[in-house]
Design an enzyme around this catalytic site. Structure first.
Site, short mmCIF file in Angstrom:
data_model
loop_
_atom_site.label_atom_id
_atom_site.label_comp_id
_atom_site.label_asym_id
_atom_site.label_seq_id
_atom_site.Cartn_x
_atom_site.Cartn_y
_atom_site.Cartn_z
N GLY A 190 2.52 39.92 41.84
CA GLY A 190 3.36 40.99 42.71
C GLY A 190 4.30 41.97 42.28
O GLY A 190 4.85 42.25 43.17
N SER A 214 -0.51 41.17 38.49
CA SER A 214 -0.46 42.63 38.38
C SER A 214 -1.68 43.05 37.63
O SER A 214 -1.41 44.19 37.18
CB SER A 214 0.99 43.03 38.00
OG SER A 214 2.03 42.54 38.90
N GLU A 228 -1.57 32.37 35.34
CA GLU A 228 -0.82 33.42 36.06
C GLU A 228 0.69 33.39 36.07
O GLU A 228 1.48 32.64 36.72
CB GLU A 228 -0.97 33.30 37.79
CG GLU A 228 -2.44 33.32 37.94
CD GLU A 228 -2.81 33.76 39.55
OE1 GLU A 228 -3.39 35.00 39.66
OE2 GLU A 228 -1.92 33.12 40.27
N GLU A 286 2.45 29.99 44.34
CA GLU A 286 2.87 30.10 45.75
C GLU A 286 2.80 28.92 46.37
O GLU A 286 3.68 28.72 47.31
CB GLU A 286 2.34 31.58 46.55
CG GLU A 286 2.60 32.90 46.05
CD GLU A 286 1.90 33.84 45.99
OE1 GLU A 286 0.84 33.96 46.84
OE2 GLU A 286 2.01 34.96 45.02
N LYS A 310 -4.84 36.17 49.41
CA LYS A 310 -3.55 35.73 50.01
C LYS A 310 -3.50 35.74 51.61
O LYS A 310 -4.40 35.75 52.15
CB LYS A 310 -2.14 36.45 49.32
CG LYS A 310 -2.43 36.36 47.75
CD LYS A 310 -1.14 36.67 47.21
CE LYS A 310 -1.55 36.41 45.56
NZ LYS A 310 -0.11 36.77 44.86
N ASN A 316 -7.93 37.53 45.32
CA ASN A 316 -7.02 36.70 46.18
C ASN A 316 -6.42 37.52 47.11
O ASN A 316 -5.41 37.90 46.73
CB ASN A 316 -5.88 35.82 45.16
CG ASN A 316 -5.29 34.75 45.86
OD1 ASN A 316 -5.29 34.58 47.21
ND2 ASN A 316 -4.19 34.17 45.56
N HIS A 322 -1.88 27.33 43.27
CA HIS A 322 -1.37 28.49 43.00
C HIS A 322 0.29 28.54 42.92
O HIS A 322 0.63 27.78 43.97
CB HIS A 322 -1.83 29.51 44.13
CG HIS A 322 -1.65 31.19 43.95
ND1 HIS A 322 -0.31 31.46 44.20
CD2 HIS A 322 -2.23 32.22 43.42
CE1 HIS A 322 -0.31 32.77 43.65
NE2 HIS A 322 -1.23 33.13 43.27
P1 13P Z 1 -1.08 40.16 42.11
O1 13P Z 1 -2.41 40.72 41.30
O2 13P Z 1 -0.70 40.79 43.51
O3 13P Z 1 0.20 40.13 41.10
O4 13P Z 1 -1.40 38.72 42.43
C1 13P Z 1 -1.92 37.95 41.43
C2 13P Z 1 -1.97 36.66 41.88
O5 13P Z 1 -1.05 35.67 42.35
C3 13P Z 1 -3.69 36.22 42.10
O6 13P Z 1 -3.77 34.81 42.53
#
Ligand code: 13P
Length: 256
Positions: free
Chosen positions: A177, A217, A171, A101, A15, A13, A99
């Site tokens: 992150g 992560s 997640e 976010e 982002k 992803n 997601h």
């Molecule tokens: P990270 O791997 O940067 O923690 O992000 C995970 C994520 O949100 C994947 O959709």
């Protein structure tokens, strides 16, 4: 992973990272680093405007094209939105839905997540439906109830065949992150719980064959341990999917 019943999937992803002009050099490097043995499906979910460059660069390779969101509407006066048929038309295979976010910064509800997932399935693509608890919910002992609600709401109204075509990504919000990965035991507990919820609302066969990912992560150093767990069928990778060598190592970790 339990490869007897399910397909492993490693999905990046990106982002809101990566310029269209940066895609070709990245994919060229990744192609060289990819393991020869195909022990999992591979996808990269890119920003809409980056997807055509990704499609071009990955053409003929095993890397599937993915999006990070989609509209719940079919077409028409929805400024700024992108439809499932537009995604399908450029060769998209996977669409991330719900997601954390998007839920957090764009107010996406469980009902909207369900509507989007249904649209993606109708169009013959694979929704990667994200669920996960906040740190506050975990500390208050609400994780299992929260995940159960999110899974049930996201899969509402789906037939067995539709659920089997979904990918669920667990997640935990506190692990995204932050560099703070869930332990393999924590991740396995909740991925197993997701499967148990599917068993409850559908059938044992559906639960056994639905692909469930861990995200948060995940990196080249911890992937093998997470992927050694029976109910973790792959990963949804944020930061580490932006480094081709790290992403390739995570893909290689599915060969165990
Ligand atoms: P990270 O791997 O940067 O923690 O992000 C995970 C994520 O949100 C994947 O959709």
């Amino acid at each position: 992973m339990n490869k007897k019943y399910r397909k492993a999937l490693i999905a990046g992803n990106w982002k809101m990272n990566m310029l269209p002009s940066e895609v070709k050099p990245f994919v060229d490097a990744l192609k060289l680093e990819l393991p020869k043995q195909k022990s999992c499906d591979v996808a990269i979910c890119a920003p809409f405007v980056v997807m055509p460059a990704l499609m071009k660069a990955t053409g003929g390779s095993r890397i599937g094209l993915g999006a990070q969101d989609v509209s719940a509407h079919d077409k028409g006066a929805y400024t700024g939105e992108v439809s499932v048929s537009q995604l399908k038309d450029i060769g998209t295979k996977y669409v991330i839905i719900g997601h954390s976010e998007r839920r957090q910064y764009h107010g996406e509800s469980d009902e909207l997540v369900n509507a989007k997932a249904l649209k993606v399935l109708e169009a013959g693509m694979t929704p990667i439906i994200c669920v996960g608890e906040s740190l506050d919910q975990r500390e208050r002992g609400l994780t299992l109830a929260h995940i159960e609600y999110q899974v049930k709401a996201a899969l509402y109204g789906m037939s067995e065949e539709m659920i089997r075509r979904c990918v669920i990504a667990y997640e935990p919000i506190w692990a995204i992150g932050t560099g703070k990965t869930a332990t393999a035991e924590q991740a396995e507990e909740i991925c197993g719980h997701v499967r148990a919820v599917i068993r409850k609302i559908s059938t044992a066969r559906t639960a056994r064959s639905t692909t469930i990912l861990y995200g948060g992560s995940m990196n080249a150093g911890n992937a093998a341990e997470l992927l050694s767990k029976d109910d973790i069928d792959g990963g949804l990778i944020g930061g580490a999917s932006l480094k081709s060598a790290d992403f390739a190592k995570i893909i290689a970790a599915t060969a165990q």
